[in-house]
Design an enzyme around this catalytic site. Sequence first.
Site, PDB file in Angstrom:
ATOM      1  N   LYS A  45      -6.918  30.074  22.061  1.00 28.75           N
ATOM      2  CA  LYS A  45      -7.738  30.183  23.274  1.00 28.75           C
ATOM      3  C   LYS A  45      -8.985  29.289  23.180  1.00 28.75           C
ATOM      4  O   LYS A  45      -9.355  28.841  22.088  1.00 28.75           O
ATOM      5  CB  LYS A  45      -8.127  31.650  23.483  1.00 28.75           C
ATOM      6  CG  LYS A  45      -6.930  32.568  23.772  1.00 28.75           C
ATOM      7  CD  LYS A  45      -7.404  33.982  24.141  1.00 28.75           C
ATOM      8  CE  LYS A  45      -6.236  34.894  24.456  1.00 28.75           C
ATOM      9  NZ  LYS A  45      -6.696  36.257  24.872  1.00 28.75           N
ATOM     10  N   ASN A  59     -10.938  36.330  22.430  1.00 31.04           N
ATOM     11  CA  ASN A  59     -10.386  36.833  21.164  1.00 31.04           C
ATOM     12  C   ASN A  59      -9.430  35.858  20.470  1.00 31.04           C
ATOM     13  O   ASN A  59      -8.465  36.272  19.833  1.00 31.04           O
ATOM     14  CB  ASN A  59      -9.757  38.208  21.379  1.00 31.04           C
ATOM     15  CG  ASN A  59      -8.649  38.188  22.413  1.00 31.04           C
ATOM     16  OD1 ASN A  59      -8.352  37.139  22.975  1.00 31.04           O
ATOM     17  ND2 ASN A  59      -8.029  39.331  22.649  1.00 31.04           N
ATOM     18  N   HIS A  95      -3.648  34.298  21.828  1.00 27.75           N
ATOM     19  CA  HIS A  95      -2.747  35.110  22.654  1.00 27.75           C
ATOM     20  C   HIS A  95      -1.443  35.325  21.898  1.00 27.75           C
ATOM     21  O   HIS A  95      -1.022  34.467  21.129  1.00 27.75           O
ATOM     22  CB  HIS A  95      -2.445  34.371  23.965  1.00 27.75           C
ATOM     23  CG  HIS A  95      -1.291  34.961  24.734  1.00 27.75           C
ATOM     24  ND1 HIS A  95      -1.432  36.075  25.527  1.00 27.75           N
ATOM     25  CD2 HIS A  95       0.023  34.600  24.789  1.00 27.75           C
ATOM     26  CE1 HIS A  95      -0.247  36.366  26.065  1.00 27.75           C
ATOM     27  NE2 HIS A  95       0.652  35.497  25.627  1.00 27.75           N
ATOM     28  N   TYR A 154      -1.354  34.815  33.766  1.00 25.94           N
ATOM     29  CA  TYR A 154      -1.743  36.210  33.532  1.00 25.94           C
ATOM     30  C   TYR A 154      -1.437  37.118  34.729  1.00 25.94           C
ATOM     31  O   TYR A 154      -2.070  38.163  34.889  1.00 25.94           O
ATOM     32  CB  TYR A 154      -3.222  36.296  33.169  1.00 25.94           C
ATOM     33  CG  TYR A 154      -3.512  35.978  31.716  1.00 25.94           C
ATOM     34  CD1 TYR A 154      -3.064  36.819  30.690  1.00 25.94           C
ATOM     35  CD2 TYR A 154      -4.240  34.854  31.347  1.00 25.94           C
ATOM     36  CE1 TYR A 154      -3.334  36.546  29.361  1.00 25.94           C
ATOM     37  CE2 TYR A 154      -4.515  34.566  30.014  1.00 25.94           C
ATOM     38  CZ  TYR A 154      -4.057  35.419  29.024  1.00 25.94           C
ATOM     39  OH  TYR A 154      -4.334  35.153  27.702  1.00 25.94           O
ATOM     40  N   GLU A 195       6.841  33.064  29.137  1.00 26.79           N
ATOM     41  CA  GLU A 195       5.618  32.318  28.810  1.00 26.79           C
ATOM     42  C   GLU A 195       5.941  30.935  28.227  1.00 26.79           C
ATOM     43  O   GLU A 195       5.267  29.946  28.543  1.00 26.79           O
ATOM     44  CB  GLU A 195       4.755  33.161  27.861  1.00 26.79           C
ATOM     45  CG  GLU A 195       4.226  34.410  28.567  1.00 26.79           C
ATOM     46  CD  GLU A 195       3.523  35.406  27.659  1.00 26.79           C
ATOM     47  OE1 GLU A 195       3.313  35.108  26.464  1.00 26.79           O
ATOM     48  OE2 GLU A 195       3.176  36.503  28.153  1.00 26.79           O
TER      49      GLU A 195
HETATM   50  P1  IDP Z   1      -3.393  41.256  24.199  1.00 23.39           P
HETATM   51  O1  IDP Z   1      -3.884  39.823  24.364  1.00 23.39           O
HETATM   52  O2  IDP Z   1      -3.758  41.809  22.841  1.00 23.39           O
HETATM   53  O3  IDP Z   1      -1.934  41.410  24.521  1.00 23.39           O
HETATM   54  P2  IDP Z   1      -3.960  42.454  26.789  1.00 23.39           P
HETATM   55  O4  IDP Z   1      -4.265  43.900  27.015  1.00 23.39           O
HETATM   56  O5  IDP Z   1      -2.609  41.953  27.204  1.00 23.39           O
HETATM   57  O6  IDP Z   1      -4.217  42.142  25.233  1.00 23.39           O
HETATM   58  O7  IDP Z   1      -5.092  41.631  27.520  1.00 23.39           O
HETATM   59  C1  IDP Z   1      -4.953  40.236  27.723  1.00 23.39           C
HETATM   60  C2  IDP Z   1      -6.265  39.571  27.385  1.00 23.39           C
HETATM   61  O8  IDP Z   1      -7.254  39.986  28.310  1.00 23.39           O
HETATM   62  C3  IDP Z   1      -6.866  39.929  26.021  1.00 23.39           C
HETATM   63  O9  IDP Z   1      -6.311  39.183  24.949  1.00 23.39           O
HETATM   64  C4  IDP Z   1      -8.336  39.619  26.227  1.00 23.39           C
HETATM   65  O10 IDP Z   1      -8.570  38.200  26.155  1.00 23.39           O
HETATM   66  C5  IDP Z   1      -8.526  40.055  27.676  1.00 23.39           C
HETATM   67  N1  IDP Z   1      -9.021  41.436  27.785  1.00 23.39           N
HETATM   68  C6  IDP Z   1      -8.336  42.572  27.533  1.00 23.39           C
HETATM   69  N2  IDP Z   1      -9.087  43.661  27.751  1.00 23.39           N
HETATM   70  C7  IDP Z   1     -10.302  43.191  28.155  1.00 23.39           C
HETATM   71  C8  IDP Z   1     -11.514  43.839  28.553  1.00 23.39           C
HETATM   72  O11 IDP Z   1     -11.644  45.079  28.562  1.00 23.39           O
HETATM   73  N3  IDP Z   1     -12.561  43.017  28.891  1.00 23.39           N
HETATM   74  C9  IDP Z   1     -12.446  41.649  28.911  1.00 23.39           C
HETATM   75  N4  IDP Z   1     -11.315  41.008  28.555  1.00 23.39           N
HETATM   76  C10 IDP Z   1     -10.252  41.767  28.178  1.00 23.39           C
HETATM   77 MG    MG Z   2      -0.948  41.165  26.299  1.00 26.90          MG
END
Ligand code: IDP
Ligand code: MG
Length: 141
Positions: A10, A113, A116, A50, A127
């Site tokens: 990312k 984070n 992905h 997304y 994807e």
């Molecule tokens: P994942 O990437 O671990 O699968 P997901 O729940 O699919 O997590 O969420 C997709 C992405 O959305 C996360 O990797 C993160 O970048 C972002 N995200 C998830 N929850 C939050 C939140 O509460 N606040 C801001 N960004 C979030």
């Molecule tokens: Mg996810």
Amino acid sequence: MNDQTFAIIKPDAFKNGYSGKIIDRIINSDFKILGLKLIRMTKSQAEGFYEIHRDKPFFSELTEFMSSGKCMVIALQKEDAVSQWRELIGATNPSEANKGTIRKDFATSLGENAVHGADSDENAAREIGFFFSDIEIIANH
Ligand code: IDP
Ligand code: MG
């Protein structure tokens, strides 16, 4: 298809200079790289990628962030690839990620984070297809 998964380095990790370190971890964990490229998504491309999160409160923040800079998109192969990659990257929130995981070591925050990971074989296939054409995926390896 259940030996493939899809990863993104990312914008936060790319900007912070961690791409090489993350690719080292991919190779050292015995994933094969089937396709890799550097991209910069528009906001609407990030919204398309997304789509499944469109109704989430963080959708706007997420798609702004993912279109804010360059990303590396990567198609990976390994036995049980989806769960192996998710294990290597750690929990969504880096403060909850296990020691030694990519998110623990390289992520900035819950939203930013570092990486992905696809969450199912079906989503991995969708994807990979979103970013790569057939000819860009190594077939004989
Ligand atoms: P994942 O990437 O671990 O699968 P997901 O729940 O699919 O997590 O969420 C997709 C992405 O959305 C996360 O990797 C993160 O970048 C972002 N995200 C998830 N929850 C939050 C939140 O509460 N606040 C801001 N960004 C979030
Ligand atoms: Mg996810």
